[in-house]
Design a protein around this motif. Structure first.
Motif, PDB file in Angstrom:
ATOM      1  N   HIS A   2       0.827  -1.210   0.000  1.00  0.00           N
ATOM      2  CA  HIS A   2       0.000   0.000   0.000  1.00  0.00           C
ATOM      3  C   HIS A   2       0.863   1.262   0.000  1.00  0.00           C
ATOM      4  CE1 HIS A   2      -3.899  -1.879   0.230  1.00  0.00           C
ATOM      5  NE2 HIS A   2      -3.419  -2.714   1.135  1.00  0.00           N
ATOM      6  N   GLU A   3       1.968   1.223   0.741  1.00  0.00           N
ATOM      7  CA  GLU A   3       2.870   2.376   0.769  1.00  0.00           C
ATOM      8  C   GLU A   3       3.423   2.653  -0.632  1.00  0.00           C
ATOM      9  OE1 GLU A   3       7.248   3.282   2.490  1.00  0.00           O
ATOM     10  OE2 GLU A   3       5.844   2.407   3.931  1.00  0.00           O
ATOM     11  N   GLN A   6       0.628   4.170  -2.726  1.00  0.00           N
ATOM     12  CA  GLN A   6       0.391   5.555  -2.307  1.00  0.00           C
ATOM     13  C   GLN A   6       1.424   6.483  -2.933  1.00  0.00           C
ATOM     14  OE1 GLN A   6      -1.298   4.344   2.095  1.00  0.00           O
ATOM     15  NE2 GLN A   6       0.525   5.579   1.997  1.00  0.00           N
ATOM     16  N   GLU A   7       2.671   6.100  -2.837  1.00  0.00           N
ATOM     17  CA  GLU A   7       3.749   6.921  -3.368  1.00  0.00           C
ATOM     18  C   GLU A   7       3.632   7.046  -4.892  1.00  0.00           C
ATOM     19  OE1 GLU A   7       8.611   7.148  -3.092  1.00  0.00           O
ATOM     20  OE2 GLU A   7       7.526   5.704  -1.859  1.00  0.00           O
ATOM     21  N   ASN A  33      13.843   5.014  -2.480  1.00  0.00           N
ATOM     22  CA  ASN A  33      13.406   3.798  -1.816  1.00  0.00           C
ATOM     23  C   ASN A  33      13.723   2.603  -2.713  1.00  0.00           C
ATOM     24  OD1 ASN A  33      11.970   1.664  -0.672  1.00  0.00           O
ATOM     25  ND2 ASN A  33      10.427   3.046   0.170  1.00  0.00           N
ATOM     26  N   HIS A  36      11.110  -0.134  -3.070  1.00  0.00           N
ATOM     27  CA  HIS A  36      10.034   0.140  -4.021  1.00  0.00           C
ATOM     28  C   HIS A  36      10.502  -0.088  -5.448  1.00  0.00           C
ATOM     29  CE1 HIS A  36       7.399   2.802  -1.186  1.00  0.00           C
ATOM     30  NE2 HIS A  36       7.532   1.559  -0.768  1.00  0.00           N
ATOM     31  N   TYR A  79      -5.374   6.367  -3.692  1.00  0.00           N
ATOM     32  CA  TYR A  79      -4.032   6.185  -3.149  1.00  0.00           C
ATOM     33  C   TYR A  79      -3.280   7.510  -3.007  1.00  0.00           C
ATOM     34  CZ  TYR A  79      -4.228   1.137  -2.788  1.00  0.00           C
ATOM     35  OH  TYR A  79      -4.540  -0.138  -2.402  1.00  0.00           O
ATOM     36  N   ARG A  82      -4.493   8.751   0.244  1.00  0.00           N
ATOM     37  CA  ARG A  82      -3.842   7.986   1.317  1.00  0.00           C
ATOM     38  C   ARG A  82      -2.402   8.459   1.528  1.00  0.00           C
ATOM     39  NH1 ARG A  82      -6.369   6.328   5.032  1.00  0.00           N
ATOM     40  NH2 ARG A  82      -4.571   5.102   5.574  1.00  0.00           N
ATOM     41  N   ALA A  83      -1.724   8.829   0.442  1.00  0.00           N
ATOM     42  CA  ALA A  83      -0.358   9.359   0.574  1.00  0.00           C
ATOM     43  C   ALA A  83      -0.364  10.645   1.381  1.00  0.00           C
ATOM     44  CB  ALA A  83       0.256   9.596  -0.805  1.00  0.00           C
ATOM     45  N   SER A  86      -0.618   9.988   5.017  1.00  0.00           N
ATOM     46  CA  SER A  86       0.608   9.476   5.640  1.00  0.00           C
ATOM     47  C   SER A  86       1.472  10.581   6.231  1.00  0.00           C
ATOM     48  CB  SER A  86       1.436   8.690   4.615  1.00  0.00           C
ATOM     49  OG  SER A  86       2.094   9.569   3.711  1.00  0.00           O
ATOM     50  N   GLN A  88       3.831  12.031   4.741  1.00  0.00           N
ATOM     51  CA  GLN A  88       5.191  11.868   4.229  1.00  0.00           C
ATOM     52  C   GLN A  88       5.438  12.573   2.901  1.00  0.00           C
ATOM     53  OE1 GLN A  88       7.647  10.304   6.053  1.00  0.00           O
ATOM     54  NE2 GLN A  88       6.054  10.362   7.609  1.00  0.00           N
ATOM     55  N   SER A 132       7.993  12.822  -1.846  1.00  0.00           N
ATOM     56  CA  SER A 132       7.858  11.534  -2.512  1.00  0.00           C
ATOM     57  C   SER A 132       9.178  11.128  -3.142  1.00  0.00           C
ATOM     58  CB  SER A 132       6.776  11.635  -3.589  1.00  0.00           C
ATOM     59  OG  SER A 132       6.679  10.432  -4.288  1.00  0.00           O
TER      60      SER A 132
END
Length: 140
Positions: A2-3, A6-7, A33, A36, A79, A82-83, A86, A88, A132
């Motif tokens: 999910h992360e 989202q990103e 990341n 990812h 998503y 959702r990001a 977060s 972030q 991001s």
């Protein structure tokens, strides 16, 4: 997972409007990341190409370049919201200057309640974490 989605959705949703829905491997070249990036290369991309990952679809073109996108814009909007929840991500411009393109994302986020409101405030203040790690890039 999910992360990652989202990103990816937030990065896709904040791109230039001409390429706003489609992305390719270049989207992952500058990611900080590495989990990812490897998840995309080793697991998700092959699954999408075999039509075994219904959230994303593959659109190969005659030149051999791969283009991917969320199979429905609602998934990308969800998503992306959702990001923001977060805390972030960093906003690239103030939310009140966002184009109408963000309407459904904001509507979904509002329905998410306090986490979205808090995340939007954090993102407006420059984000709690880093921006991001999937940097918006143009498709080749």
């Amino acid at each position: 997972m999910h992360e990652f989605l989202q990103e990816l959705a937030y990065a896709s949703h904040t791109r230039a409007s001409s390429e706003i829905r489609k992305f390719g491997d270049a989207m992952f070249e500058s990611t900080e990341n590495l989990d990812h990036a490897s998840m995309w290369t080793e697991m998700i991309k092959p699954s999408v190409q075999r039509s075994q990952f219904p959230l994303l679809c593959w659109e190969p073109d005659a030149s051999g370049a791969d283009a991917f996108m969320f199979s429905h814009l609602s998934f990308q909007e969800y998503y992306a919201a959702r990001a923001i929840c977060s805390g972030q991500v960093r906003l690239t411009e103030p939310a009140w200057q966002w184009p109408a393109w963000w309407t459904n994302c904001l509507r979904l986020g509002t329905e998410m309640g306090e986490p979205f409101h808090r995340g939007l405030l954090i993102a407006s203040a420059g984000g709690k974490g880093k921006s991001s790690s999937i940097a918006p890039k143009e498709l080749n």
